[in-house]
Scaffold this motif. Sequence first.
Motif, PDB file in Angstrom:
ATOM      1  N   PHE A  83      33.696 103.262 119.115  1.00 25.41           N
ATOM      2  CA  PHE A  83      34.200 103.319 117.744  1.00 25.41           C
ATOM      3  C   PHE A  83      34.848 101.994 117.336  1.00 25.41           C
ATOM      4  O   PHE A  83      34.714 101.541 116.204  1.00 25.41           O
ATOM      5  CB  PHE A  83      35.223 104.445 117.586  1.00 25.41           C
ATOM      6  N   ARG A  84      35.564 101.371 118.266  1.00 27.56           N
ATOM      7  CA  ARG A  84      36.232 100.113 117.949  1.00 27.56           C
ATOM      8  C   ARG A  84      35.221  99.004 117.700  1.00 27.56           C
ATOM      9  O   ARG A  84      35.366  98.199 116.779  1.00 27.56           O
ATOM     10  CB  ARG A  84      37.175  99.732 119.089  1.00 27.56           C
ATOM     11  N   SER A  85      34.176  98.953 118.497  1.00 30.94           N
ATOM     12  CA  SER A  85      33.195  97.881 118.351  1.00 30.94           C
ATOM     13  C   SER A  85      32.371  98.029 117.076  1.00 30.94           C
ATOM     14  O   SER A  85      31.953  97.033 116.487  1.00 30.94           O
ATOM     15  CB  SER A  85      32.259  97.836 119.561  1.00 30.94           C
ATOM     16  N   SER A  86      32.149  99.271 116.638  1.00 25.07           N
ATOM     17  CA  SER A  86      31.365  99.458 115.417  1.00 25.07           C
ATOM     18  C   SER A  86      32.229  99.552 114.166  1.00 25.07           C
ATOM     19  O   SER A  86      31.708  99.664 113.059  1.00 25.07           O
ATOM     20  CB  SER A  86      30.506 100.728 115.533  1.00 25.07           C
ATOM     21  N   GLY A  87      33.561  99.521 114.323  1.00 24.09           N
ATOM     22  CA  GLY A  87      34.454  99.571 113.173  1.00 24.09           C
ATOM     23  C   GLY A  87      34.712 100.974 112.663  1.00 24.09           C
ATOM     24  O   GLY A  87      35.386 101.157 111.652  1.00 24.09           O
ATOM     25  N   LYS A  88      34.221 101.985 113.352  1.00 24.07           N
ATOM     26  CA  LYS A  88      34.413 103.363 112.903  1.00 24.07           C
ATOM     27  C   LYS A  88      35.762 103.930 113.313  1.00 24.07           C
ATOM     28  O   LYS A  88      36.128 105.016 112.895  1.00 24.07           O
ATOM     29  CB  LYS A  88      33.294 104.262 113.447  1.00 24.07           C
ATOM     30  N   ILE A  89      36.513 103.193 114.119  1.00 31.00           N
ATOM     31  CA  ILE A  89      37.825 103.671 114.553  1.00 31.00           C
ATOM     32  C   ILE A  89      38.743 103.840 113.346  1.00 31.00           C
ATOM     33  O   ILE A  89      39.596 104.731 113.325  1.00 31.00           O
ATOM     34  CB  ILE A  89      38.432 102.725 115.614  1.00 31.00           C
ATOM     35  N   TYR A  90      38.559 103.009 112.324  1.00 33.87           N
ATOM     36  CA  TYR A  90      39.398 103.113 111.129  1.00 33.87           C
ATOM     37  C   TYR A  90      39.101 104.394 110.361  1.00 33.87           C
ATOM     38  O   TYR A  90      39.991 104.986 109.762  1.00 33.87           O
ATOM     39  CB  TYR A  90      39.208 101.884 110.245  1.00 33.87           C
ATOM     40  N   VAL A  91      37.866 104.819 110.391  1.00 30.83           N
ATOM     41  CA  VAL A  91      37.503 106.091 109.749  1.00 30.83           C
ATOM     42  C   VAL A  91      38.161 107.245 110.493  1.00 30.83           C
ATOM     43  O   VAL A  91      38.721 108.156 109.870  1.00 30.83           O
ATOM     44  CB  VAL A  91      35.969 106.266 109.718  1.00 30.83           C
ATOM     45  N   VAL A  92      38.137 107.209 111.808  1.00 34.08           N
ATOM     46  CA  VAL A  92      38.743 108.266 112.613  1.00 34.08           C
ATOM     47  C   VAL A  92      40.249 108.312 112.372  1.00 34.08           C
ATOM     48  O   VAL A  92      40.825 109.389 112.169  1.00 34.08           O
ATOM     49  CB  VAL A  92      38.422 108.051 114.107  1.00 34.08           C
ATOM     50  N   ILE A  93      40.891 107.160 112.381  1.00 29.07           N
ATOM     51  CA  ILE A  93      42.335 107.102 112.149  1.00 29.07           C
ATOM     52  C   ILE A  93      42.675 107.599 110.753  1.00 29.07           C
ATOM     53  O   ILE A  93      43.647 108.337 110.562  1.00 29.07           O
ATOM     54  CB  ILE A  93      42.859 105.667 112.380  1.00 29.07           C
ATOM     55  N   THR A  94      41.893 107.226 109.756  1.00 27.13           N
ATOM     56  CA  THR A  94      42.127 107.683 108.387  1.00 27.13           C
ATOM     57  C   THR A  94      42.023 109.195 108.284  1.00 27.13           C
ATOM     58  O   THR A  94      42.862 109.841 107.648  1.00 27.13           O
ATOM     59  CB  THR A  94      41.116 107.016 107.427  1.00 27.13           C
ATOM     60  N   ILE A  95      41.041 109.778 108.918  1.00 28.15           N
ATOM     61  CA  ILE A  95      40.877 111.228 108.875  1.00 28.15           C
ATOM     62  C   ILE A  95      42.045 111.918 109.561  1.00 28.15           C
ATOM     63  O   ILE A  95      42.579 112.913 109.062  1.00 28.15           O
ATOM     64  CB  ILE A  95      39.532 111.638 109.509  1.00 28.15           C
ATOM     65  N   ILE A  96      42.499 111.382 110.689  1.00 28.13           N
ATOM     66  CA  ILE A  96      43.643 111.967 111.386  1.00 28.13           C
ATOM     67  C   ILE A  96      44.893 111.891 110.525  1.00 28.13           C
ATOM     68  O   ILE A  96      45.662 112.858 110.433  1.00 28.13           O
ATOM     69  CB  ILE A  96      43.840 111.276 112.749  1.00 28.13           C
ATOM     70  N   VAL A  97      45.107 110.752 109.870  1.00 27.45           N
ATOM     71  CA  VAL A  97      46.274 110.601 108.995  1.00 27.45           C
ATOM     72  C   VAL A  97      46.197 111.582 107.828  1.00 27.45           C
ATOM     73  O   VAL A  97      47.203 112.207 107.463  1.00 27.45           O
ATOM     74  CB  VAL A  97      46.393 109.143 108.502  1.00 27.45           C
ATOM     75  N   ILE A  98      45.020 111.748 107.239  1.00 27.92           N
ATOM     76  CA  ILE A  98      44.862 112.692 106.133  1.00 27.92           C
ATOM     77  C   ILE A  98      45.177 114.114 106.584  1.00 27.92           C
ATOM     78  O   ILE A  98      45.860 114.870 105.879  1.00 27.92           O
ATOM     79  CB  ILE A  98      43.436 112.595 105.546  1.00 27.92           C
ATOM     80  N   ILE A  99      44.723 114.481 107.766  1.00 27.14           N
ATOM     81  CA  ILE A  99      45.003 115.825 108.278  1.00 27.14           C
ATOM     82  C   ILE A  99      46.502 116.017 108.495  1.00 27.14           C
ATOM     83  O   ILE A  99      47.073 117.043 108.100  1.00 27.14           O
ATOM     84  CB  ILE A  99      44.212 116.076 109.578  1.00 27.14           C
ATOM     85  N   PHE A 100      47.172 115.035 109.107  1.00 24.30           N
ATOM     86  CA  PHE A 100      48.611 115.163 109.337  1.00 24.30           C
ATOM     87  C   PHE A 100      49.400 115.190 108.032  1.00 24.30           C
ATOM     88  O   PHE A 100      50.359 115.952 107.901  1.00 24.30           O
ATOM     89  CB  PHE A 100      49.122 114.040 110.240  1.00 24.30           C
ATOM     90  N   VAL A 101      49.021 114.383 107.065  1.00 24.92           N
ATOM     91  CA  VAL A 101      49.703 114.404 105.768  1.00 24.92           C
ATOM     92  C   VAL A 101      49.487 115.751 105.082  1.00 24.92           C
ATOM     93  O   VAL A 101      50.422 116.327 104.505  1.00 24.92           O
ATOM     94  CB  VAL A 101      49.220 113.232 104.873  1.00 24.92           C
TER      95      VAL A 101
END
Length: 70
Positions: A30-48
């Motif tokens: 995920f980090r090498s393809s840049g998708k880690i930011y999508v995963v982090i964003t989704i996790i933040v949205i769920i927690f918020v």
Amino acid sequence: MKKLVFLLMCLLSGIAAFAQQAGPGMDDTFRSSGKIYVVITIIVIIFVGLALYLFSMDKRLRKIEKFEKN
């Protein structure tokens, strides 16, 4: 009851120890393809979303408690 709780704690600690032995995997992909930011964003949205839900539930319960006291 205490034996059941002890058994569950033992099982969960074993699972946690097993999970920590994993080698490099999805995180590097995920980090090498840049998708880690999508995963982090989704996790933040769920927690918020969960936090907003809990605060709104607390607000409703306070109103109910005030209504029942009067």
